[in-house]
Design a protein around this motif. Structure first.
Motif: not given
Length: 88
Positions: A50-51, A57-58
């Motif tokens: 996910d990072i 992330q937004y």
């Protein structure tokens, strides 16, 4: 429809995962991501963490704090910084 992040696929962010505690676990021992191939392509792109997903992330952490365009601007600035670090 939001503008996609203008990634150049240079691999500079993936060559510096040691810079953040959020990505340090991806370090293969030389500061680069263990999933980065020699041609700067992510070997697990469809299943990347996910990072590594700018849009996610937004949505998760920044959408209540700034616009998508501002988020892209900040990330492009970071991208240019990382490119300069790798290429200097």
């Amino acid at each position: 429809m939001q503008t996609p992040f203008p990634c150049t696929q240079c691999g500079c962010c993936c060559k510096q995962v040691f810079r953040s505690e959020l990505t340090a676990y991806l370090d293969r021992g030389d500061g680069s991501c263990k999933y980065l191939s020699s041609d700067n392509i992510c070997s697990i792109y469809e299943d990347r963490p996910d990072i590594c997903r700018v849009d996610l992330q937004y949505k998760l952490f920044f959408s209540s704090k700034m616009t998508w365009d501002k988020f892209i601007e900040i990330n492009v600035d970071a991208c240019v910084f990382l490119q300069n670090e790798v290429n200097s």
